[in-house]
Scaffold this active site. Structure first.
Site, PDB file in Angstrom:
ATOM      1  N   ALA A  67       0.851  -1.184   0.000  1.00 39.66           N
ATOM      2  CA  ALA A  67       0.000   0.000   0.000  1.00 39.66           C
ATOM      3  C   ALA A  67       0.890   1.238   0.000  1.00 39.66           C
ATOM      4  O   ALA A  67       2.017   1.195   0.495  1.00 39.66           O
ATOM      5  CB  ALA A  67      -0.877  -0.013   1.240  1.00 39.66           C
ATOM      6  N   GLY A 112       0.679  -5.461   0.538  1.00 41.77           N
ATOM      7  CA  GLY A 112      -0.352  -5.679  -0.484  1.00 41.77           C
ATOM      8  C   GLY A 112       0.199  -6.260  -1.783  1.00 41.77           C
ATOM      9  O   GLY A 112      -0.533  -6.908  -2.535  1.00 41.77           O
ATOM     10  N   GLU A 115       0.360  -9.859  -1.194  1.00 39.32           N
ATOM     11  CA  GLU A 115      -1.031 -10.333  -1.093  1.00 39.32           C
ATOM     12  C   GLU A 115      -1.694 -10.410  -2.473  1.00 39.32           C
ATOM     13  O   GLU A 115      -2.474 -11.326  -2.737  1.00 39.32           O
ATOM     14  CB  GLU A 115      -1.810  -9.402  -0.155  1.00 39.32           C
ATOM     15  CG  GLU A 115      -1.323  -9.542   1.294  1.00 39.32           C
ATOM     16  CD  GLU A 115      -1.861  -8.480   2.219  1.00 39.32           C
ATOM     17  OE1 GLU A 115      -1.822  -7.288   1.838  1.00 39.32           O
ATOM     18  OE2 GLU A 115      -2.319  -8.828   3.321  1.00 39.32           O
ATOM     19  N   GLU A 135       4.007  -5.386   7.523  1.00 36.84           N
ATOM     20  CA  GLU A 135       3.106  -4.436   8.183  1.00 36.84           C
ATOM     21  C   GLU A 135       3.343  -4.315   9.682  1.00 36.84           C
ATOM     22  O   GLU A 135       3.094  -3.269  10.276  1.00 36.84           O
ATOM     23  CB  GLU A 135       1.641  -4.838   7.935  1.00 36.84           C
ATOM     24  CG  GLU A 135       1.184  -4.639   6.497  1.00 36.84           C
ATOM     25  CD  GLU A 135       1.451  -5.826   5.588  1.00 36.84           C
ATOM     26  OE1 GLU A 135       2.288  -6.685   5.934  1.00 36.84           O
ATOM     27  OE2 GLU A 135       0.817  -5.891   4.523  1.00 36.84           O
TER      28      GLU A 135
END
Ligand code: CAA
Length: 261
Positions: A67, A112, A115, A135
């Protein structure tokens, strides 16, 4: 080559779509705007019957570095939650595409970015690729499925260690875990991904699509139920023109010509 967004470039080849995240200066970090554009792209792609295989890649040393952290600063809890919900929807759209999907991970696939790769059917990695769910270092945890999809794919203890340390994971250890299918020199990665995509696109499309759906639903389906579903799909495929062609071509010692029926 078509630019469909400031940071998204698409290349079409026969039965393939190759989408490149083009945001090298931020290592492919996903701004909200970029996630939204990706979602719109995927919504169109899913109904495009000309495309049988979708390849997602990045630029330079960044696949997707997660992100866009600059957008986390100073936002409200509601805005933060909106971004996470948007990502969840878009990652889910990628995972549920009817086409076979390949992540060609050219560099950093963090947060992300990892992911998103986990939402693809196959992951090919450059030798220099670095994966991770960092994270925890931000005081957060993965919000795009990392705790759920990595656990299913690589096991509880591996996922725990990855998430609580946030360390980089090399392609070799992910290959050992079955997460990465193959590792290539960075310069060859996209060609190798396209070669694999072309190989899959040349297979009977109904069989490929059915296999994807069955395998995707295997986790969480009771075994007997899954075996029954597998038989139902197999019997449906046996009735197709492509199965008749595949069997005849084998016996005639010739290349099959599949038509998707
Ligand atoms: N968001 C915004 N910008 C990012 C970014 C990110 N996730 N990752 C890298 N960048 C930017 C850097 O800020 C830098 O920009 P400037 O040149 O303007 O300073 C540029 O990309 C290049 O990065 P670095 O200079 O840091 O390059 P490096 O080679 O020294 O390090 C890296 C590379 C290890 C990937 C490092 O950039 C890094 O740790 N990035 C953050 C990765 C991360 O924590 N991702 C998870 C985000 S959270 C998430 O995805 C899930 C969630 O929502 C809960």
């Amino acid at each position: 080559m078509t630019r469909i967004h400031d940071h998204l470039v698409e290349e079409r080849r026969d039965q393939l779509a190759v989408l490149r995240i083009d945001r090298e200066a931020a290592l492919g970090a996903l701004s909200g705007d970029l996630v939204r554009a990706l979602g719109e792209y995927l919504d169109v792609l899913r109904t495009d019957e000309r495309v049988r295989v979708f390849v997602l890649t990045g630029t330079g040393k960044g696949f997707i570095a997660g992100a866009d952290i600059s957008e986390y600063h100073g936002v409200t809890a509601e805005e933060f939650a909106d971004y996470q919900q948007l990502s969840r929807r878009v990652f889910g759209a990628l995972e549920s595409l009817p086409q076979l999907t390949i992540a060609a991970v050219n560099g950093y696939a963090l947060g992300g970015g990892f992911e998103i790769a986990l939402c693809c059917d196959l992951i090919l990695a450059a030798d220099r690729a670095r994966f991770g769910l960092p994270e925890v270092k931000l005081g957060l945890l993965p919000g795009g499925g990392g705790t759920q999809r990595l656990t299913r794919d690589a096991g509880v203890r591996f996922a725990t260690e990855a998430v609580v340390t946030g360390r980089f994971l090399g392609p070799e250890e992910l290959q050992q875990r079955g997460v990465v299918s193959a590792i290539h020199p960075a310069a060859d990665l996209l060609d190798k991904a396209i070669e694999l995509a072309e190989d899959i696109a040349a297979k009977p499309p109904l069989a490929v699509a059915a296999a994807k759906q069955l395998i995707r639903s295997a986790v969480g389906t009771p075994l007997q139920e899954g075996l029954t579903a597998e038989h139902q799909v197999l019997f449906d495929l046996f009735a197709t023109a492509d199965a008749a062609e595949g069997i005849s071509a084998f016996l005639d010692k010739r290349q099959p010509r599949f038509v998707g029926r």
